[in-house]
Structure formats: structure tokens, C-alpha cells
Design a protein around this motif. Structure first.
Motif, PDB file in Angstrom:
ATOM      1  N   LEU A 299       0.825  -1.202   0.000  1.00  0.00           N
ATOM      2  CA  LEU A 299       0.000   0.000   0.000  1.00  0.00           C
ATOM      3  C   LEU A 299       0.866   1.262   0.000  1.00  0.00           C
ATOM      4  CD1 LEU A 299      -3.007   0.575  -0.073  1.00  0.00           C
ATOM      5  CD2 LEU A 299      -3.037   0.585   2.432  1.00  0.00           C
ATOM      6  N   THR A 300       2.109   1.144   0.466  1.00  0.00           N
ATOM      7  CA  THR A 300       3.022   2.280   0.376  1.00  0.00           C
ATOM      8  C   THR A 300       3.270   2.648  -1.087  1.00  0.00           C
ATOM      9  OG1 THR A 300       4.131   1.499   2.395  1.00  0.00           O
ATOM     10  CG2 THR A 300       5.243   3.205   1.116  1.00  0.00           C
ATOM     11  N   ALA A 301       3.628   1.663  -1.892  1.00  0.00           N
ATOM     12  CA  ALA A 301       3.899   1.927  -3.309  1.00  0.00           C
ATOM     13  C   ALA A 301       2.642   2.388  -4.037  1.00  0.00           C
ATOM     14  CB  ALA A 301       4.466   0.676  -3.967  1.00  0.00           C
ATOM     15  N   LYS A 302       1.518   1.745  -3.745  1.00  0.00           N
ATOM     16  CA  LYS A 302       0.274   2.108  -4.432  1.00  0.00           C
ATOM     17  C   LYS A 302      -0.161   3.528  -4.075  1.00  0.00           C
ATOM     18  CE  LYS A 302      -1.646  -2.614  -4.838  1.00  0.00           C
ATOM     19  NZ  LYS A 302      -1.847  -2.610  -6.302  1.00  0.00           N
ATOM     20  N   SER A 303      -0.075   3.882  -2.787  1.00  0.00           N
ATOM     21  CA  SER A 303      -0.499   5.223  -2.378  1.00  0.00           C
ATOM     22  C   SER A 303       0.510   6.278  -2.815  1.00  0.00           C
ATOM     23  CB  SER A 303      -0.730   5.269  -0.867  1.00  0.00           C
ATOM     24  OG  SER A 303       0.450   4.948  -0.143  1.00  0.00           O
TER      25      SER A 303
END
Length: 361
Positions: A299-303
Motif C-alpha cells: 500500500l506504500t507503493a500504491k499510495s
């Protein structure tokens, strides 16, 4: 968000190419049919006009809830919330004289919001609130759910059932995306690090005591591990993974969503959860996932991709703004922001082909 709702007739709404629908696209969905165009009495246990509130004196557990909206002489527009601001149905329109029926599985516990009681403990039993410009409710059914798949959330304030607007955790809006037969049990709590969540009896131990075989446990901790060493962070994650597996559950690691802190047009290391002692927490979590063969939703990369694509100005709408919300906060989400982050989480569930994916609308 990927939140189109199953129609009572059994015909699901078709997802778009990306598999995601916005709140606006959901307005008016549901199984509607002609009805007597006359005002209806509220169902038993319900009172008020706007909002309409309903209370059912049930014990903690999971319940299948079916609601029928509309049936009045005028058109309706209704949202459905349960317990501590968990959104089950976004704003939905019904034509005058028509009824639309929707079903959900709802987790009931006490306290009903954050497990440590932050923001209040709520009322025992099941509480439902119907809001909107003209909420209309003609029937409510509440029955014990026969052993649903329970998806547990272990997280912090960006995940939890936030008791008061405008603060919104992604865990309290992904509930609209889950079909009957599965349910979200949100044990996330404000201010928790990986260590404090693991040790607090109201949090991980309470969650662990309820896990049944094949229940997924989504673990998103890192925002508050500001001084946690790499070894301590990994050990905390390893401990949660091993204990979930010992109960037959399925651990899933979720790297923390970014903060809105820019240097030029790129997010800073702090925004990407490189903590105060230099530990890259998402990288550590990914490494634990690889070593333990645990699914990781990044979710870090996606956000990061989402926030940087919006830029320094437009990305503000994902978080809290003084002009709109009365507070400026580049960590916590608005309802819109929680919805967008929730979309990314649901996308990850589908990409990983996790068990909950089969129950997503």
C-alpha cells in the motif's frame, strides 16, 4: 471504490475494466420493484426521520442484515451506516413508489469502534443509522450469520473505525465492498505501533482469540513505529504471523500508506515511512513477507503512485484540509481519501487472489 452491491435477485452489478466503481456510480443500484406509493411505517426498532436510527439488542457476533429502502410517495436518497461510522451503503436513490433491497454481514462487538474505547464505547447491540437527503427504510431483518469468513484488521488510526468525522479510516469504508458471507472485523486502534498492538490485551490478543481456520488477518502497522529498530519491527511482525498461523488464520502484510509530505514533486523519506532511526519500515515488511512466504499488499507503493500523480495541490483532498475539515492533517484521511486508499487495498486483495476476493462486489 469497488463497492457495487449484490442485488437481492442475485444478479451482481458488472465491474468495469479496472474492477472499481465510484460512490457516484452506485447511486440507484439494487433490486427495485413497483410498490404502493404511500408512506410506510418505520420497521420495528427504528425511529426518526433524518437520520433514521435503528437499534437491535443482539449479543456480540456476526449478523446477516437485509434492508429494504424506499416505498414512499417521493423519491428517496439513503446512506446506511452501522456501529461506529462503518459505511455499508453509499448514497443510493430510490424512485417514488419503488423498493430496493440490499444484504450485508455485519460484525457487532463492544466497544463498537476502536477496541480500546477511544472516542467512546457506543451502545451494546447493533446500531444502524440511515442518513441522506431523504432517507427511506421500509424493512430491516437481522439474523445470526452462519460462520462467515471473517477478515480481521490489525492497524492504526489510518485503518480504524474513526468515531467522528472528518477523520476516516480505510477499514470503515471497505465494508461496502464485501458481500454477505464475509465480514470485516476492524480491530485497528489509534496510536498503535507494531509493539503496542501486539501487547495490548484489547488488540492482538483479543483478535487472536476469535480467529477460525482460513480467516485472513490484514496487518498494517508502521505509522507509529517512529523509533522502532529494524530487528524489533521484524520480530513483532514475525510474532503476529506465527500466532495467526497457529490458529489456522492467514496473515497478510499491508505496508503503510504514505503521508502527504513533499520535497518538490516527490514524497519525502518520512512520507515513505523511513523512521527516525533510519529504518525503512515498508522495506522491512516486504522482507518479512518474502522470508515468511506471507502475501504483501504494498500500500506504500500504491499510495505513493496515487499521491504523486495528483501532485502537491490535488492530493490534499485525500487528507484533512483546514478549509474543508477545520484541521490540516497530512497523515489521516478524509472520507474521500479513505475511499481511494480502500480502493487500492481491494485492488491488492484481487491481485493476490486472497480468499476475501471471492466475496468482493
Amino acid at each position: 471504490m469497488s463497492m457495487s452491491l449484490r442485488r437481492r435477485s442475485g444478479h451482481g452489478a458488472r465491474l468495469g475494466a479496472a474492477g472499481l466503481l465510484t460512490f457516484a456510480a452506485l447511486a440507484g443500484t439494487g433490486a427495485a420493484h413497483a410498490d404502493v406509493a404511500a408512506p410506510r411505517a418505520l420497521p420495528a426498532g427504528c425511529s426518526g426521520t433524518s437520520p433514521i436510527t435503528c437499534h437491535y439488542a443482539v449479543a456480540p457476533g456476526n449478523y446477516d442484515v437485509t434492508v429494504s429502502l424506499g416505498g414512499a410517495a417521493s423519491a428517496g436518497q439513503t446512506e446506511m451506516w452501522v456501529e461506529a461510522r462503518r459505511l455499508m451503503l453509499p448514497a443510493t436513490r430510490t424512485a417514488a413508489g419503488s423498493v430496493a433491497t440490499y444484504s450485508f454481514t455485519v460484525n457487532v462487538r463492544q466497544p463498537e469502534g476502536q477496541p480500546t474505547g477511544q472516542g467512546g464505547t457506543g451502545n451494546p447491540g447493533l446500531n444502524i443509522r440511515f442518513t441522506g437527503s431523504n432517507p427511506q427504510v421500509s424493512a430491516v431483518s437481522v439474523k445470526p450469520a452462519p460462520q462467515p469468513l471473517v477478515a480481521y484488521l490489525a492497524g492504526d488510526s489510518t485503518v480504524c473505525d474513526q468515531p467522528s468525522a472528518p477523520y476516516t479510516g480505510w477499514g470503515q469504508v471497505i465494508t461496502t465492498a464485501v458481500r454477505p458471507g464475509a465480514v470485516i472485523a476492524n480491530y485497528a486502534d489509534s496510536g498503535e505501533s507494531s509493539g503496542s498492538f501486539l501487547s495490548n490485551a484489547a488488540l492482538f490478543p483479543a483478535l487472536l482469540s476469535k480467529i477460525r481456520a482460513n480467516d485472513p488477518v490484514f496487518i498494517q502497522l508502521g505509522h507509529n513505529d517512529k523509533q522502532t529498530s529494524a530487528s524489533a519491527y521484524r520480530n513483532n511482525l514475525d510474532t503476529m504471523i506465527s500466532r495467526v498461523r497457529a490458529k489456522g488464520g492467514v496473515p497478510v502484510l499491508v505496508t503503510p500508506p504514505v503521508r502527504r509530505l513533499f520535497d518538490g514533486n516527490r514524497l519525502t523519506p518520512t512520507a515513505l515511512h523511513v523512521n527516525g532511526v533510519g529504518v525503512n519500515l515498508p522495506a522491512e515488511m516486504r522482507a518479512v513477507g518474502t522470508a515468511q512466504r506471507v502475501p504483501v499488499i504494498d500500500l506504500t507503493a500504491k499510495s505513493k503512485a496515487l499521491v504523486e500523480s495528483l501532485g502537491t495541490s490535488a492530493s490534499a483532498q485525500l487528507f484533512l484540509r483546514s478549509s474543508v475539515d477545520g484541521v490540516t492533517d497530512n497523515t489521516h484521511f478524509s472520507q474521500y481519501g479513505a475511499t481511494r486508499i480502500g480502493e487500492l487495498l481491494l485492488q491488492g486483495i484481487r491481485e493476490q487472489r486472497l480468499s476475501l476476493a471471492a466475496y468482493l462486489r
